[in-house]
Design a protein around this motif. Sequence first.
Motif, PDB file in Angstrom:
ATOM      1  N   THR A 126      18.758  91.705  29.239  1.00 10.69           N
ATOM      2  CA  THR A 126      19.953  91.407  28.046  1.00 10.69           C
ATOM      3  C   THR A 126      21.115  90.613  29.339  1.00 10.69           C
ATOM      4  O   THR A 126      21.498  90.254  28.049  1.00 10.69           O
ATOM      5  CB  THR A 126      19.670  92.797  27.478  1.00 10.69           C
ATOM      6  OG1 THR A 126      18.652  93.611  27.627  1.00 10.69           O
ATOM      7  CG2 THR A 126      20.891  93.232  26.577  1.00 10.69           C
ATOM      8  N   LEU A 127      21.944  91.822  29.598  1.00  9.92           N
ATOM      9  CA  LEU A 127      22.641  90.870  30.539  1.00  9.92           C
ATOM     10  C   LEU A 127      23.111  89.367  30.768  1.00  9.92           C
ATOM     11  O   LEU A 127      24.209  88.800  30.372  1.00  9.92           O
ATOM     12  CB  LEU A 127      23.333  92.113  31.321  1.00  9.92           C
ATOM     13  CG  LEU A 127      23.773  93.852  31.073  1.00  9.92           C
ATOM     14  CD1 LEU A 127      23.854  94.480  32.455  1.00  9.92           C
ATOM     15  CD2 LEU A 127      24.573  93.350  29.885  1.00  9.92           C
ATOM     16  N   VAL A 128      21.771  89.343  31.443  1.00 12.69           N
ATOM     17  CA  VAL A 128      21.421  87.693  31.494  1.00 12.69           C
ATOM     18  C   VAL A 128      21.493  86.987  30.099  1.00 12.69           C
ATOM     19  O   VAL A 128      22.411  86.083  30.721  1.00 12.69           O
ATOM     20  CB  VAL A 128      20.453  87.661  33.288  1.00 12.69           C
ATOM     21  CG1 VAL A 128      20.280  86.139  33.228  1.00 12.69           C
ATOM     22  CG2 VAL A 128      20.544  88.617  34.046  1.00 12.69           C
ATOM     23  N   VAL A 129      21.029  86.827  29.576  1.00  8.19           N
ATOM     24  CA  VAL A 129      20.771  86.278  28.260  1.00  8.19           C
ATOM     25  C   VAL A 129      21.981  86.732  27.800  1.00  8.19           C
ATOM     26  O   VAL A 129      22.415  85.280  27.630  1.00  8.19           O
ATOM     27  CB  VAL A 129      19.410  86.955  27.456  1.00  8.19           C
ATOM     28  CG1 VAL A 129      19.511  86.287  26.372  1.00  8.19           C
ATOM     29  CG2 VAL A 129      18.135  87.146  28.323  1.00  8.19           C
ATOM     30  N   ARG A 130      22.166  87.189  27.543  1.00 10.37           N
ATOM     31  CA  ARG A 130      23.839  87.282  27.068  1.00 10.37           C
ATOM     32  C   ARG A 130      24.714  86.690  27.385  1.00 10.37           C
ATOM     33  O   ARG A 130      26.010  85.824  27.372  1.00 10.37           O
ATOM     34  CB  ARG A 130      24.781  88.745  26.402  1.00 10.37           C
ATOM     35  CG  ARG A 130      26.125  89.689  25.490  1.00 10.37           C
ATOM     36  CD  ARG A 130      26.283  88.770  24.621  1.00 10.37           C
ATOM     37  NE  ARG A 130      27.227  88.674  23.656  1.00 10.37           N
ATOM     38  CZ  ARG A 130      27.979  87.695  23.988  1.00 10.37           C
ATOM     39  NH1 ARG A 130      27.824  86.675  24.861  1.00 10.37           N
ATOM     40  NH2 ARG A 130      29.016  88.442  23.715  1.00 10.37           N
ATOM     41  N   ALA A 131      24.507  86.668  29.056  1.00  8.81           N
ATOM     42  CA  ALA A 131      25.782  85.696  29.568  1.00  8.81           C
ATOM     43  C   ALA A 131      25.630  84.057  29.187  1.00  8.81           C
ATOM     44  O   ALA A 131      26.868  83.404  29.137  1.00  8.81           O
ATOM     45  CB  ALA A 131      26.440  86.375  30.877  1.00  8.81           C
ATOM     46  N   ARG A 132      24.392  83.379  29.546  1.00  8.67           N
ATOM     47  CA  ARG A 132      23.752  82.884  29.429  1.00  8.67           C
ATOM     48  C   ARG A 132      23.745  82.003  27.695  1.00  8.67           C
ATOM     49  O   ARG A 132      24.250  80.437  27.723  1.00  8.67           O
ATOM     50  CB  ARG A 132      22.623  83.146  30.016  1.00  8.67           C
ATOM     51  CG  ARG A 132      21.166  81.126  30.471  1.00  8.67           C
ATOM     52  CD  ARG A 132      22.925  80.386  31.640  1.00  8.67           C
ATOM     53  NE  ARG A 132      21.773  79.111  31.600  1.00  8.67           N
ATOM     54  CZ  ARG A 132      22.780  78.874  33.181  1.00  8.67           C
ATOM     55  NH1 ARG A 132      23.746  78.849  33.709  1.00  8.67           N
ATOM     56  NH2 ARG A 132      22.762  77.685  32.911  1.00  8.67           N
ATOM     57  N   LEU A 133      23.384  82.230  27.018  1.00 11.29           N
ATOM     58  CA  LEU A 133      22.933  82.159  26.153  1.00 11.29           C
ATOM     59  C   LEU A 133      25.205  81.673  25.365  1.00 11.29           C
ATOM     60  O   LEU A 133      25.276  82.429  25.399  1.00 11.29           O
ATOM     61  CB  LEU A 133      22.542  82.642  25.121  1.00 11.29           C
ATOM     62  CG  LEU A 133      20.354  82.728  25.833  1.00 11.29           C
ATOM     63  CD1 LEU A 133      19.710  82.877  24.618  1.00 11.29           C
ATOM     64  CD2 LEU A 133      20.470  81.438  26.143  1.00 11.29           C
TER      65      LEU A 133
END
Length: 389
Positions: free
Chosen positions: A169-176
């Motif tokens: 979730t944290l990775v997606v939030r940072a990437r998108l």
Amino acid sequence: MTIFVIYLAGVAASMSLGKFSSVGPQMTAQLGLSLTQLGWVISAVVALGAVAGLPAGYLVRRFGAARSLVVALVLMVAASALSAAAGDFAWLLASRVAESAGYLLVSITCPALILRLAHARDRGVALSIWATFVPVGIGLSTLAGGAVGAALGWRGWVLLIAGSTLVMTLVVRARLPWTSAPETAAGSVPGARALAWPALLTVAFCLMVLVTIPVIVLLPTLLIEQYERSATVAGALTSVISLLGVPGGLAAGLLLRRGVPLGVLAASGLLVVPAAWLTYAGGGSLAAAVTGAGVISLENGLLGALVFAALPHVLERLDHADVGNGLVTQMGSLGSLLGPPLFGLVAGASGYGAAVPVIVAGMVASVGLLLLVARHVSGRARRVTPDAA
């Protein structure tokens, strides 16, 4: 790179789909669950998708795919953590239904984002790769679940899944990209007539999922109960078998790109018929059961990718893709929801061999519908080609 992150988000979500498979016997012993109840617990993660896939597609368009994906993953983390504290079937089932809301949104938002981000020439391949997210997730969860469940217990394993989803979730939030503006749909909303062929395609998908997914997700229980294998060994074997869906999905994209007719690939689904006999009525041989399940997993991946690749060809307009994808999600979820408890009921009442005619009937019907869709797509292409010339 962003598309790869989106794909990993789907894999993290599908790990929750199969997280109870390899620890099923441990759960049934501790909580006093029947095989049918275990089937419902496994499949309930797709409960909302089975009834609300289409409406959820409109919600995603309203609030934005990136925002909806992050919210979906957060919901899955919370629900997974709650399921680890379950003390009975009702609590466990309720937490899985809550988790199903997140899984539904992931299933809709990820392919929508991939379609938006991929170049036109790469979309078919990208969607074929996306179609492998379920076998990859189930494969990883069954591989790790047996060993982790034996070491930490099924509750520890579920908490580990919740933690890994939180990281994703944290990775997606940072990437998108995160925007406050809602996404609005272009063009008119498709009516019932425009959705006739997509509906036929997704009914075929539903029947295929209904009779193939249970073979994979309930395989650890079969291996433990019928062949007296340990949870670790059963989990490892199921993981390898589940991952066979990945080359199946990739093969579909490659073969379609090389001009192999849709109908030829659809007809390959009939291989599931003898494979079902090997799995459940092959004379008690472990090698036969594993071989049959492997063929079923391969066909599950191939036919699933075939549905994603065929969808644009049965839509009247490409801007109907969000509605079509919601329909695919809903019908696939319906098959995933009903399949495991149906198989649990049949196997519990009459033995695993009784599942063979169920698989045969469902698969023959699915292939028949896919062949009708393939004929429609071929006829549509012939009508378009002379105009292009």
